[in-house]
Design a protein around this motif. Structure first.
Motif, short mmCIF file in Angstrom:
data_model
loop_
_atom_site.label_atom_id
_atom_site.label_comp_id
_atom_site.label_asym_id
_atom_site.label_seq_id
_atom_site.Cartn_x
_atom_site.Cartn_y
_atom_site.Cartn_z
N GLY A 114 0.81 -1.21 0.00
CA GLY A 114 0.00 0.00 0.00
C GLY A 114 0.84 1.26 0.00
N LEU A 115 1.84 1.28 0.91
CA LEU A 115 2.72 2.45 0.96
C LEU A 115 3.55 2.57 -0.32
CD1 LEU A 115 4.06 2.38 4.66
CD2 LEU A 115 2.34 3.91 3.67
N GLY A 116 3.96 1.42 -0.86
CA GLY A 116 4.75 1.43 -2.09
C GLY A 116 3.97 1.98 -3.26
N ILE A 117 2.70 1.57 -3.37
CA ILE A 117 1.85 2.06 -4.46
C ILE A 117 1.66 3.58 -4.35
CG2 ILE A 117 -0.50 2.06 -5.38
CD1 ILE A 117 -0.60 -0.94 -4.82
N GLN A 118 1.43 4.06 -3.12
CA GLN A 118 1.25 5.50 -2.91
C GLN A 118 2.50 6.26 -3.33
OE1 GLN A 118 -2.22 5.50 -2.61
NE2 GLN A 118 -1.70 7.39 -1.54
N PHE A 119 3.64 5.69 -2.99
CA PHE A 119 4.91 6.34 -3.34
C PHE A 119 5.08 6.41 -4.86
CE2 PHE A 119 9.50 6.25 -4.22
CZ PHE A 119 9.91 7.35 -3.48
N PRO B 58 5.78 10.74 -12.72
CA PRO B 58 4.96 11.79 -13.35
C PRO B 58 3.72 11.27 -14.09
CG PRO B 58 7.29 12.21 -13.72
CD PRO B 58 7.21 10.87 -13.07
N PHE B 59 3.84 10.14 -14.81
CA PHE B 59 2.71 9.63 -15.57
C PHE B 59 1.50 9.37 -14.66
CE2 PHE B 59 0.30 5.88 -17.05
CZ PHE B 59 -0.17 6.38 -18.26
N PHE B 60 1.76 8.69 -13.54
CA PHE B 60 0.68 8.40 -12.59
C PHE B 60 0.25 9.66 -11.85
CE2 PHE B 60 2.80 4.20 -12.92
CZ PHE B 60 1.74 3.48 -13.42
N ALA B 61 1.21 10.52 -11.56
CA ALA B 61 0.88 11.76 -10.85
C ALA B 61 -0.11 12.61 -11.64
CB ALA B 61 2.16 12.55 -10.57
N ASP B 62 0.03 12.62 -12.97
CA ASP B 62 -0.91 13.37 -13.81
C ASP B 62 -2.29 12.75 -13.78
OD1 ASP B 62 1.04 15.18 -14.52
OD2 ASP B 62 1.60 14.12 -16.38
N ILE B 63 -2.35 11.41 -13.82
CA ILE B 63 -3.66 10.72 -13.80
C ILE B 63 -4.38 11.01 -12.49
CG2 ILE B 63 -4.80 8.46 -13.74
CD1 ILE B 63 -2.64 7.43 -15.64
N PHE B 64 -3.65 10.95 -11.38
CA PHE B 64 -4.28 11.10 -10.06
C PHE B 64 -4.28 12.56 -9.57
CE2 PHE B 64 -3.54 6.58 -10.11
CZ PHE B 64 -4.60 6.06 -9.39
N LYS B 65 -3.70 13.45 -10.39
CA LYS B 65 -3.70 14.89 -10.07
C LYS B 65 -3.07 15.14 -8.70
CE LYS B 65 -7.88 15.73 -12.84
NZ LYS B 65 -8.09 14.36 -13.29
N VAL B 66 -1.85 14.61 -8.50
CA VAL B 66 -1.14 14.77 -7.23
C VAL B 66 0.16 15.53 -7.46
CG1 VAL B 66 -2.14 12.76 -6.10
CG2 VAL B 66 -0.10 12.48 -7.52
N TYR B 67 0.75 15.98 -6.34
CA TYR B 67 1.97 16.81 -6.38
C TYR B 67 3.10 16.03 -5.72
CZ TYR B 67 4.69 21.13 -6.07
OH TYR B 67 5.65 22.10 -6.21
N PRO B 68 4.33 16.05 -6.31
CA PRO B 68 5.47 15.33 -5.71
C PRO B 68 5.78 15.89 -4.32
CG PRO B 68 5.96 15.98 -7.97
CD PRO B 68 4.70 16.69 -7.59
#
Length: 871
Positions: free
Chosen positions: A819-824, A830-840
């Protein structure tokens, strides 16, 4: 009824002839009139109908609504995931249900394929389906009875009816007796033979009185057909939960939308927000997780020799408070066994028999030689009583075949039910011995002497009374008693009438179908777990009580009730007194159903175990039916929910323990999921209520619900067995999923997770002003991580996670790390960050998020201590 009529009157009434039988033309006419002699069943459900039944559930409707909502919000991938969950859940149910309804098919297969009948004065073998009322049927050993018959003739006829009556021994049949009782039990109808039973000894003939569905086995088929399935407690609870969540989801949508209108927000934006909040109320993965946990439980139970036909049966078995068990073959070994002997004025257990003693050796040899059965490791044939006598010889290395070679049988008088005796003449060196075995009262009539310690003395009335007293002593223990007498003669050429005269009495053997050795401890385990074992059998009351008393199921014969006594009560009256009894003897299939329903009327979850045709209706009527896999008939297996592959009562106890653990694990998984969803609702609802920006996006909620929550929930579902589970009483069937402090854990952790998510969100807004996405990312991480830490606590609401061992559930630790690994990965790539609209996030952000997320672990440990101290 046919049992109280003379055979001649029955033949006349049915327009048949004892010698000629029916004509072919008449038989054809009756076949056209009555139909084939086979059992009818109800129409099978198609696979499509089974599939529709699986999705006809409130929880499934909510999932479908969630898929539509996700699609409406543009999250097509989430819609597809939800629909896949629904499909998998339905397929699992269809596979299980399609195998579950085979009882009537098995009943059909019990009908014998061929029957020997008289047609046009000629003996003819015909398919059993063509047998009609009025046919004269010939019966001999080894042949199945094709229909219900009124016996016309019988010669030493014995029919194996244990599947109907539960009795260990074949029933003696006599065509010449009339039954005067108004409603005799099947086992008492000595002048009748019933469809699908087996003739084991002797011969006879009978006239067909009933065929097909009108037979006794047909009546059972009707009862099976009419008995409706009840949904299990877990199904009822989940259905209720689904409806509650559905109403809650709708209510939340309306409430939030109304609040937003009052606040003057953009109505379309708030509609989407309200819908996302409604999605948060629905644990999308719950049905699939419950089905998977049950399926994994089934795999474990197979290793414990229990095959589960329906997934929810695992949970039901774990909640039983009453186990109604058949006696023969379930509590007992289903084999007559000699337990005691009496000779030389001494009554003792078989293990103490001394064959070096003259009388002891003579008693065993005589019982083996005066015997028509066979008993080897490969097979056992003949009368169970005689097999038991041969087994005594085997125990003391006295084997029938070598003994017969040494002492050949010269002549014999076969067993006769009127005489109750069997006699053989065997050669002994240059002399001969006559051996006679049988009932003690019959032996008294032909014995003049008795052998005691090598001395032959007159058999006085005083000695007879003593022998009778010892015989009664064994009978009081429900032992079937047989005696042996003998005499020496110089020549075999004496009349048969002289064989059974002036004999010398040797001794007695008492036998019974004994309890399984391991059952006694299993019953004690049941009692410790608050489960009441009940014996239901077709055997006589004294025999049933003797077994029940030995197993500590009943202490007094007043706790036993016979079938004829049950008949005196209507169902409502019987319900009131049923708890006073632990043993029900001489019962019919109708009685078994009546007993099960009576126990259920008190709110009990009732399990019924059995193996015979007669058990099938009660297996269906019970909350959970358990059939024997080895000795069980196909009918019983078809009607049952669980099949024991080793026919061992102890396996039932293991299955109960497994069932309790599975239910507890499912409950943990459900409370975990609901707590997580409540946390999401709290976070969103409060944010909207106080006019904040939304701390979570709809995709965040769906991702956490479908992925992040699912693996820990599954891991909780396979949590290792709790050793103390059998020290708890059975669950109250009316208790909710939130009993046992579960409701408290749900409320505390739901509010706590929601509050921590909001804290992280506001912390992000304050640290990074103007960056809504950064704050939402912190909230997203804390929501997910706090739920993962909370999952560690949910292994037990009573014991500390540190006492259980952090690594006690390796799957849960794996889910935590995953779970923690997937969140990380989602946040850093960046590809997943764009899909989920999250910030590094920075390293500092991660440390702060993890520290906030550990709060549920600390709070729950303190909560356990508080609850323990309060108790």
């Amino acid at each position: 009824m046919w049992f109280n009529k003379d055979p001649k009157d029955v033949i006349i009434e049915l327009s048949s002839h004892p010698v000629e039988g029916l004509s072919s033309a008449e038989a054809r006419r009756r076949l056209d009139r009555d139909g084939e002699n086979k059992l009818a069943g109800k129409k099978k459900k198609t696979l499509f109908a089974l599939f529709l039944a699986q999705i006809n559930d409130a929880m499934i409707y909510i999932l479908i609504a969630a898929a539509i909502i996700s699609g409406f919000m543009g999250e097509i991938s989430d819609s597809i995931i939800i629909l896949i969950v629904i499909l998998i859940n339905a397929i699992i149910g269809v596979v299980q249900e399609s195998k579950a309804e085979k009882a009537l098919e098995a009943l059909k297969q019990l009908s014998t394929p061929k029957a020997l009948v008289k047609r046009d004065g000629i003996l003819t073998e015909i398919p059993s389906e063509e047998v009609v009322v009025g046919d004269i049927v010939i019966i001999d050993a080894g042949r199945y009875i094709p229909a219900d018959l009124r016996l016309i003739e019988s010669a030493n006829l014995k029919i194996e009816e244990s599947a109907f009556t539960g009795e260990s021994l074949p029933s003696d049949k006599d065509a010449n007796i009339l039954i005067v009782a108004e409603k005799p039990q099947i086992g008492d109808m000595k002048n009748m033979a019933f469809m699908s039973t087996l003739a084991t000894y002797g011969r006879g003939s009978g006239i067909v009185t009933d065929t097909g569905m009108n037979t006794e086995i047909g009546k059972i088929a009707k009862m099976l057909d009419e008995e409706e399935d009840d949904t299990t407690p877990l199904q009822k609870k989940l259905a209720g939960l689904g409806k509650t969540l559905g109403f809650a989801a709708v209510g939340i949508c309306i409430l939030i939308f109304a609040i937003s209108m009052f606040q003057g927000r953009d109505w379309f934006e708030m509609l989407l927000t309200a819908l996302s909040l409604a999605v948060a109320a629905i644990p999308e993965g719950l049905p699939a997780i419950v089905a998977i946990v049950l399926a994994l439980g089934v795999q474990r139970m197979i290793k414990e020799n229990a095959i589960v036909k329906k997934l929810p049966a695992v949970e039901t078995l774990g909640s039983v408070s009453i186990i109604c068990s058949d006696k023969t073959g379930t509590l007992t070994i289903n084999r007559m066994t000699v337990k005691k002997t009496f000779f030389n004025d001494t009554l003792d257990i078989l293990d103490n028999l001394d064959i070096t003693n003259n009388e002891g050796k003579l008693l065993v040899e005589g019982m083996v030689l005066c015997n028509d059965a066979t008993s080897t490791e490969e097979s056992k044939t003949g009368d169970p009583t005689e097999i038991a006598l041969l087994d005594v010889g085997i125990k003391f290395n006295i084997f029938k075949d070598p003994l017969n070679e040494e002492h050949k049988r010269i002549n014999e008088i076969p067993f006769d039910s009127d005489r109750k005796l069997m006699t053989t003449l065997n050669s002994y060196a240059n002399k001969y011995k006559v051996f006679t075995k049988g009932a003690i009262d019959s032996l008294f009539k032909i014995c003049t002497n008795i052998s005691i310690n090598g001395t032959i003395s007159p058999l006085t009335e005083e000695l007879k009374e003593k022998l009778l007293s010892k015989s009664n002593e064994m009978s009081d223990e429900a032992l079937r008693v047989l005696g042996l007498a003998y005499k020496d003669i110089d020549t075999p050429n004496i009349p048969l009438d002289d064989f059974e005269t002036n004999l010398t009495f040797v001794g007695l053997m008492g036998m019974i179908d004994p309890p399984r050795e391991e059952v006694k401890s299993s019953i004690e385990l049941c009692k410790g777990a608050g489960i009441t074992p009940i014996m239901i059998t077709g055997d006589h009351k004294n025999t049933a009580f003797a077994i029940a008393n030995e197993l500590n199921m009943a202490e007094d014969i007043s706790e036993c009730m016979s079938g004829s006594e049950i008949d005196k009560y209507e169902q409502n009256e019987f319900n009131k007194i049923v708890n006073n009894y632990k043993v029900f003897a001489r019962v019919s299939p109708e009685h078994k159903v009546k007993i099960v329903k009576a126990f259920k009327s008190h709110g009990n979850i009732v399990s019924m175990t059995g193996d015979g045709v007669n058990d099938a209706p009660s297996l269906k009527a019970a909350d959970i039916g358990v059939a024997m896999g080895i000795t069980g008939t196909d009918v019983a297996k078809g009607a049952a929910d669980i099949i024991l592959t080793d026919d061992n009562f102890s396996t039932i106890v293991n299955a109960v323990e497994e069932g309790r653990n599975i239910y507890n694990n499912i409950k943990k998984a459900i409370i975990f999921l609901l707590s997580c969803n409540l946390g999401e609702i709290v976070a969103l609802f409060i944010a909207i209520l106080v006019n904040w920006n939304s701390p979570l996006l709809p995709i965040h909620i769906l991702w956490v619900n479908l992925i992040t929550d699912s693996f820990p929930a599954l891991s909780l579902g396979v949590d290792p067995m709790d050793e103390s589970v059998m020290e708890e009483p059975p669950r109250n069937p009316k208790e909710t999923l939130f009993s046992g402090h579960m409701g408290l854990y749900l409320a505390v952790n739901g509010v706590l997770i929601g509050a921590l998510t909001l804290i992280a969100f506001k912390f992000g807004e304050n640290i990074y002003p103007g960056s809504l996405r950064h704050a939402q990312t912190l909230a997203f991480v804390v929501l997910s991580a706090s739920q993962l830490f909370f999952s560690l606590n949910m292994r037990s609401t009573k014991k500390s996670v540190f006492k259980l061992g952090i690594f006690g559930n390796k799957y849960l630790i794996g889910s935590f790390i995953l779970g923690l690994g997937i969140q990380f990965i989602i946040i850093t790539i960046p590809f997943f960050a764009d899909i989920f609209k999250v910030y590094p996030l920075t390293i500092t952000d991660w440390i702060i998020a993890i520290l906030i997320s550990t709060v549920p672990l600390i709070v729950n440990e303190l909560l356990k201590i508080a609850i323990k101290n309060k108790k």
